[in-house]
Design a protein around this motif. Structure first.
Motif, PDB file in Angstrom:
ATOM      1  N   TRP A  88      37.729  28.337  55.656  1.00 58.57           N
ATOM      2  CA  TRP A  88      36.555  29.133  55.300  1.00 58.57           C
ATOM      3  C   TRP A  88      35.285  28.423  55.767  1.00 58.57           C
ATOM      4  O   TRP A  88      35.029  27.280  55.412  1.00 58.57           O
ATOM      5  N   PRO A  89      34.444  29.087  56.570  1.00 58.86           N
ATOM      6  CA  PRO A  89      33.236  28.421  57.096  1.00 58.86           C
ATOM      7  C   PRO A  89      32.218  28.142  55.998  1.00 58.86           C
ATOM      8  O   PRO A  89      32.016  28.969  55.096  1.00 58.86           O
ATOM      9  N   ALA A  90      31.581  26.971  56.074  1.00 55.63           N
ATOM     10  CA  ALA A  90      30.583  26.606  55.077  1.00 55.63           C
ATOM     11  C   ALA A  90      29.360  27.499  55.212  1.00 55.63           C
ATOM     12  O   ALA A  90      28.902  27.797  56.330  1.00 55.63           O
ATOM     13  N   ALA A  91      28.814  27.929  54.086  1.00 56.81           N
ATOM     14  CA  ALA A  91      27.631  28.792  54.088  1.00 56.81           C
ATOM     15  C   ALA A  91      26.386  27.972  54.398  1.00 56.81           C
ATOM     16  O   ALA A  91      26.278  26.795  54.035  1.00 56.81           O
ATOM     17  N   ALA A  92      25.429  28.595  55.081  1.00 55.55           N
ATOM     18  CA  ALA A  92      24.192  27.902  55.428  1.00 55.55           C
ATOM     19  C   ALA A  92      23.382  27.565  54.184  1.00 55.55           C
ATOM     20  O   ALA A  92      22.781  26.486  54.086  1.00 55.55           O
ATOM     21  N   HIS A  93      23.355  28.464  53.223  1.00 57.22           N
ATOM     22  CA  HIS A  93      22.596  28.241  51.991  1.00 57.22           C
ATOM     23  C   HIS A  93      23.460  28.607  50.781  1.00 57.22           C
ATOM     24  O   HIS A  93      23.277  29.658  50.153  1.00 57.22           O
ATOM     25  N   PRO A  94      24.405  27.754  50.449  1.00 58.68           N
ATOM     26  CA  PRO A  94      25.296  28.085  49.325  1.00 58.68           C
ATOM     27  C   PRO A  94      24.542  28.117  48.004  1.00 58.68           C
ATOM     28  O   PRO A  94      23.618  27.333  47.778  1.00 58.68           O
ATOM     29  N   GLY A  95      24.933  29.023  47.146  1.00 63.63           N
ATOM     30  CA  GLY A  95      24.314  29.117  45.827  1.00 63.63           C
ATOM     31  C   GLY A  95      25.012  28.215  44.837  1.00 63.63           C
ATOM     32  O   GLY A  95      25.796  27.334  45.195  1.00 63.63           O
ATOM     33  N   GLU A  96      24.745  28.452  43.553  1.00 66.52           N
ATOM     34  CA  GLU A  96      25.349  27.657  42.490  1.00 66.52           C
ATOM     35  C   GLU A  96      26.786  28.105  42.254  1.00 66.52           C
ATOM     36  O   GLU A  96      27.060  29.296  42.113  1.00 66.52           O
ATOM     37  N   PRO A  97      27.742  27.162  42.224  1.00 64.94           N
ATOM     38  CA  PRO A  97      29.137  27.549  41.982  1.00 64.94           C
ATOM     39  C   PRO A  97      29.284  28.233  40.624  1.00 64.94           C
ATOM     40  O   PRO A  97      28.588  27.898  39.664  1.00 64.94           O
ATOM     41  N   PRO A  98      30.185  29.188  40.499  1.00 62.43           N
ATOM     42  CA  PRO A  98      30.364  29.900  39.232  1.00 62.43           C
ATOM     43  C   PRO A  98      31.104  29.049  38.213  1.00 62.43           C
ATOM     44  O   PRO A  98      31.858  28.134  38.563  1.00 62.43           O
ATOM     45  N   LEU A  99      30.896  29.353  36.939  1.00 57.91           N
ATOM     46  CA  LEU A  99      31.709  28.777  35.884  1.00 57.91           C
ATOM     47  C   LEU A  99      33.061  29.492  35.862  1.00 57.91           C
ATOM     48  O   LEU A  99      33.176  30.645  36.299  1.00 57.91           O
ATOM     49  N   LEU A 100      34.056  28.822  35.334  1.00 61.24           N
ATOM     50  CA  LEU A 100      35.369  29.459  35.213  1.00 61.24           C
ATOM     51  C   LEU A 100      35.276  30.707  34.343  1.00 61.24           C
ATOM     52  O   LEU A 100      35.857  31.743  34.662  1.00 61.24           O
ATOM     53  N   SER A 101      34.529  30.625  33.263  1.00 67.23           N
ATOM     54  CA  SER A 101      34.366  31.784  32.379  1.00 67.23           C
ATOM     55  C   SER A 101      33.692  32.937  33.105  1.00 67.23           C
ATOM     56  O   SER A 101      34.031  34.106  32.892  1.00 67.23           O
ATOM     57  N   GLU A 102      32.756  32.629  33.993  1.00 66.29           N
ATOM     58  CA  GLU A 102      32.091  33.670  34.778  1.00 66.29           C
ATOM     59  C   GLU A 102      33.084  34.365  35.707  1.00 66.29           C
ATOM     60  O   GLU A 102      33.060  35.596  35.845  1.00 66.29           O
ATOM     61  N   VAL A 103      33.963  33.590  36.327  1.00 62.12           N
ATOM     62  CA  VAL A 103      34.978  34.170  37.206  1.00 62.12           C
ATOM     63  C   VAL A 103      35.872  35.120  36.417  1.00 62.12           C
ATOM     64  O   VAL A 103      36.120  36.258  36.834  1.00 62.12           O
ATOM     65  N   VAL A 104      36.350  34.677  35.265  1.00 63.11           N
ATOM     66  CA  VAL A 104      37.269  35.486  34.466  1.00 63.11           C
ATOM     67  C   VAL A 104      36.607  36.776  33.992  1.00 63.11           C
ATOM     68  O   VAL A 104      37.166  37.873  34.124  1.00 63.11           O
ATOM     69  N   MET A 105      35.402  36.663  33.449  1.00 60.61           N
ATOM     70  CA  MET A 105      34.738  37.849  32.897  1.00 60.61           C
ATOM     71  C   MET A 105      34.287  38.808  33.991  1.00 60.61           C
ATOM     72  O   MET A 105      34.321  40.028  33.817  1.00 60.61           O
ATOM     73  N   THR A 106      33.876  38.266  35.135  1.00 65.32           N
ATOM     74  CA  THR A 106      33.466  39.132  36.240  1.00 65.32           C
ATOM     75  C   THR A 106      34.649  39.906  36.795  1.00 65.32           C
ATOM     76  O   THR A 106      34.554  41.102  37.088  1.00 65.32           O
ATOM     77  N   LEU A 107      35.780  39.240  36.927  1.00 66.29           N
ATOM     78  CA  LEU A 107      36.970  39.915  37.434  1.00 66.29           C
ATOM     79  C   LEU A 107      37.440  41.029  36.497  1.00 66.29           C
ATOM     80  O   LEU A 107      38.033  42.008  36.945  1.00 66.29           O
ATOM     81  N   ALA A 108      37.155  40.869  35.221  1.00 68.34           N
ATOM     82  CA  ALA A 108      37.575  41.883  34.257  1.00 68.34           C
ATOM     83  C   ALA A 108      36.769  43.172  34.380  1.00 68.34           C
ATOM     84  O   ALA A 108      37.222  44.235  33.940  1.00 68.34           O
ATOM     85  N   THR A 109      35.586  43.095  34.997  1.00 74.12           N
ATOM     86  CA  THR A 109      34.709  44.272  35.067  1.00 74.12           C
ATOM     87  C   THR A 109      34.400  44.720  36.485  1.00 74.12           C
ATOM     88  O   THR A 109      33.806  45.780  36.682  1.00 74.12           O
ATOM     89  N   THR A 110      34.791  43.944  37.489  1.00 70.50           N
ATOM     90  CA  THR A 110      34.479  44.284  38.879  1.00 70.50           C
ATOM     91  C   THR A 110      35.442  45.341  39.410  1.00 70.50           C
ATOM     92  O   THR A 110      36.655  45.231  39.226  1.00 70.50           O
ATOM     93  N   SER A 111      34.903  46.325  40.085  1.00 70.94           N
ATOM     94  CA  SER A 111      35.742  47.385  40.641  1.00 70.94           C
ATOM     95  C   SER A 111      36.481  46.879  41.861  1.00 70.94           C
ATOM     96  O   SER A 111      36.122  45.867  42.469  1.00 70.94           O
ATOM     97  N   ARG A 112      37.527  47.607  42.235  1.00 70.86           N
ATOM     98  CA  ARG A 112      38.306  47.229  43.407  1.00 70.86           C
ATOM     99  C   ARG A 112      37.439  47.219  44.667  1.00 70.86           C
ATOM    100  O   ARG A 112      37.570  46.349  45.525  1.00 70.86           O
ATOM    101  N   ALA A 113      36.540  48.182  44.770  1.00 67.65           N
ATOM    102  CA  ALA A 113      35.685  48.272  45.964  1.00 67.65           C
ATOM    103  C   ALA A 113      34.709  47.112  46.051  1.00 67.65           C
ATOM    104  O   ALA A 113      34.386  46.639  47.150  1.00 67.65           O
ATOM    105  N   ALA A 114      34.207  46.650  44.900  1.00 61.86           N
ATOM    106  CA  ALA A 114      33.203  45.585  44.892  1.00 61.86           C
ATOM    107  C   ALA A 114      33.821  44.190  44.937  1.00 61.86           C
ATOM    108  O   ALA A 114      33.105  43.211  45.174  1.00 61.86           O
ATOM    109  N   PHE A 115      35.119  44.104  44.713  1.00 61.09           N
ATOM    110  CA  PHE A 115      35.739  42.787  44.595  1.00 61.09           C
ATOM    111  C   PHE A 115      35.658  41.952  45.875  1.00 61.09           C
ATOM    112  O   PHE A 115      35.371  40.745  45.801  1.00 61.09           O
ATOM    113  N   PRO A 116      35.909  42.471  47.065  1.00 57.38           N
ATOM    114  CA  PRO A 116      35.832  41.635  48.274  1.00 57.38           C
ATOM    115  C   PRO A 116      34.476  40.943  48.427  1.00 57.38           C
ATOM    116  O   PRO A 116      34.417  39.760  48.787  1.00 57.38           O
TER     117      PRO A 116
END
Length: 550
Positions: A88-116
């Protein structure tokens, strides 16, 4: 997510059980809520994600990397998450890495279309280890040599508790386990179970050895047949609204109710009460127990058709009573539990539930004769479905785990052992594209420092359908490659148990174990059996001293 990724990385390189426990206990101790709770959920495989498919990861990477480079790299590395994390190519301006809890809760509400798009954003913010951990997590393929039991043991260390205490409350807990950690930290009470039909940790048996027989008094033990099915717990209770709830749990605590609605209906009978049975799941036709192969037609299914239920009717052969009318009976002697079990099964009077019969005997010699020929002891037409005998100390309480000296299993056929898959190689001819040649081993050493040692290689005994599943398992659980040979994950917590049938044993200098099997074949794939419960080298050594025993 960064701390969790570092934990996974260190766990994947830590070979010892105690080392893994220290890493997890330290992580849980220094990590705040709810992050440690979500990490525990991931380590115990209780997090599920709907949209993270390997094909999506491949598609995202091929948009950013030369497909030829990707395919060459993937072929060499052999693991999609690792390949993607590295390429995976490194981003020019990477943001703040997500918390594990953020990943879990976001995946629970993200639609299939928005997930990629969401996954792309996360991968751009993480480093290589973080990307690897994220992809492993969301594709459900951690495979770091940590079992759910080991993770719970690490949590128990925090509060100075026994792992079985965690197991007793586990199935009533809710992610991210705030109540559990409060209890471990001493800031909250022991969590109360909210599950009306909870799983209770199973009691296990030790293999009976010749030296055991010499030291045991037959009058202290009760004997019954060891049936060729799968062990289950049948539990029923009432929820907060007064509705009757019934569940069927596997030996490891997995809820398998959906695959056996016919049996669940029997457990909903008010005569069963708020009770919990320990027993064997079988298929019965015209009063006869069917083979394990027949039972497999009903296993590992999320739903089951009416035809399947009619063709393969589920049956519960009960041999212990853990709770009755809401009363926990596990501390009572086996004889008292058995007496109450008999009364319950008689009261239920359901053709789908019966008792595992007691085998009356006066001496070990007589019992050995029954083991060799169950028909002598009245097994009748069910003799072919008997693996051997179970011996239970009459005064034994129902103790979770594998306590010494209380329960023993005495298999009928000593030339039939449970081994762990270690290596796999592609076959020949029509099997050239399948990993169909399997090297397997048994345990050697003390419980604190045991290892698997190879004892044989098999390439027959399974159906084409089973071969497809085995091939998929090998590809998904490869840890190393040595030319054409794949090493498959094999630890006391992770791996696959194969029941191996063989014609005899020889001493061998080619195998690390010093033994080699004659004409081994895969008799059964034990998808349900933990690797730590596979047989030990002592079992095979004993066979060399009794070559004519079958």
């Amino acid at each position: 997510m960064k701390a969790f990724a570092q934990l996974l990385d260190r766990l994947s390189f830590e070979p010892s059980r105690n080392g893994k426990l220290r890493l997890m206990a330290d992580f849980f101790r220094r990590t705040p809520d709810p992050e440690r709770g979500y990490a525990l959920a991931a380590l115990t495989d209780t997090l599920k994600f709907q949209h993270a498919k390997p094909a999506l990861v491949r598609a995202l990477l091929e948009e950013r990397v030369d497909p030829v480079l990707f395919n060459l790299s993937y072929h060499y590395v052999g693991d999609l998450s690792e390949t993607a994390a590295l390429l995976w190519p490194a981003a020019a301006h990477p943001g703040e890495p997500p918390l594990l809890s953020e990943v879990v809760m976001t995946l629970a509400t993200t639609s299939r279309a928005a997930f990629p798009r969401q996954l792309t954003l996360w991968l751009d913010t993480l480093d290589e280890i973080g990307r690897w951990a994220l992809l492993k997590l969301i594709t459900g393929s951690l495979r770091i040599g940590v079992s759910a039991r080991l993770a719970k043991t690490a949590v128990a260390i925090l509060g100075g508790h026994e792992p079985n205490e965690i197991e007793d409350v586990w199935h009533g807990l809710v992610i991210p386990y705030g109540q559990l950690f409060a209890w471990m930290d001493g800031t909250g009470p022991r969590p109360a179970s909210v599950d009306p039909a909870p799983y209770r940790p199973a009691m296990l048996a030790h293999p009976l050895e010749e030296r055991d027989v010499a030291s045991l008094d037959p009058k202290d033990f009760s004997a019954e047949w060891k049936w060729d099915g799968i062990r289950v717990q049948a539990v029923a209770g009432h929820d907060a609204d007064g509705r009757r709830i019934a569940k069927l749990h596997s030996r490891a605590g997995e809820d398998i109710s959906a695959a056996f609605p016919d049996l669940i209906e029997s457990l909903r009978d008010p005569r069963f009460g708020d009770s919990a049975l320990d027993g064997e799941l079988l298929i019965m036709r015209e009063g006869r127990v069917q083979s394990f192969g027949t039972l497999q037609q009903r296993l590992n299914r999320k739903t089951v058709s009416v035809k399947a239920m009619a063709d393969y009717p589920a049956h519960l052969r009960a041999y212990d009573l853990l709770a009755e009318s809401g009363e926990d009976l596990r501390s009572l002697p086996f004889t008292e539990r058995r007496e109450r079990l008999e009364a319950l099964v008689d009261r239920l009077h359901d053709p789908r539930v019966d008792l595992s019969p007691i085998v009356a005997f006066d001496s070990w010699e007589q019992l050995a004769e029954f083991r060799a020929d169950p028909v002598q002891a009245g097994a009748g037409p069910d003799a072919d479905a008997i693996e051997g005998l179970m011996l239970k100390r009459r005064e034994s309480a129902y103790v979770p785990g594998r306590p010494k000296g209380l329960w023993f299993k005495w298999k009928r056929n000593p030339f039939n052992v449970d081994a762990v898959l270690m290596y796999a190689q592609r076959g020949h001819g029509k099997r050239a594209s399948f990993y169909s040649d399997y090297t397997f081993g048994v345990w050697r050493g003390t419980p604190e420092a045991q290892e698997l040692v190879p004892v044989g290689k098999a390439y027959s005994g399974f159906t084409d359908e089973e071969l497809t599943r085995l091939d998929r398992y090998v590809r998904n659980n490869t840890t190393s490659r040595f030319g054409p040979v794949r090493e498959v994950e094999h630890t006391t917590e992770k791996g696959l148990v194969l029941e191996i049938a063989f014609e005899g044993l020889n001493r061998s200098t080619r195998h690390k174990s010093g033994l080699a099997m004659r004409f081994p074949r895969v008799n059964r794939i034990r998808w349900d059996k933990p690797t730590g419960e596979a047989d030990r080298i002592e079992v095979l050594e004993s066979l060399l001293n009794s070559p004519n025993e079958r």
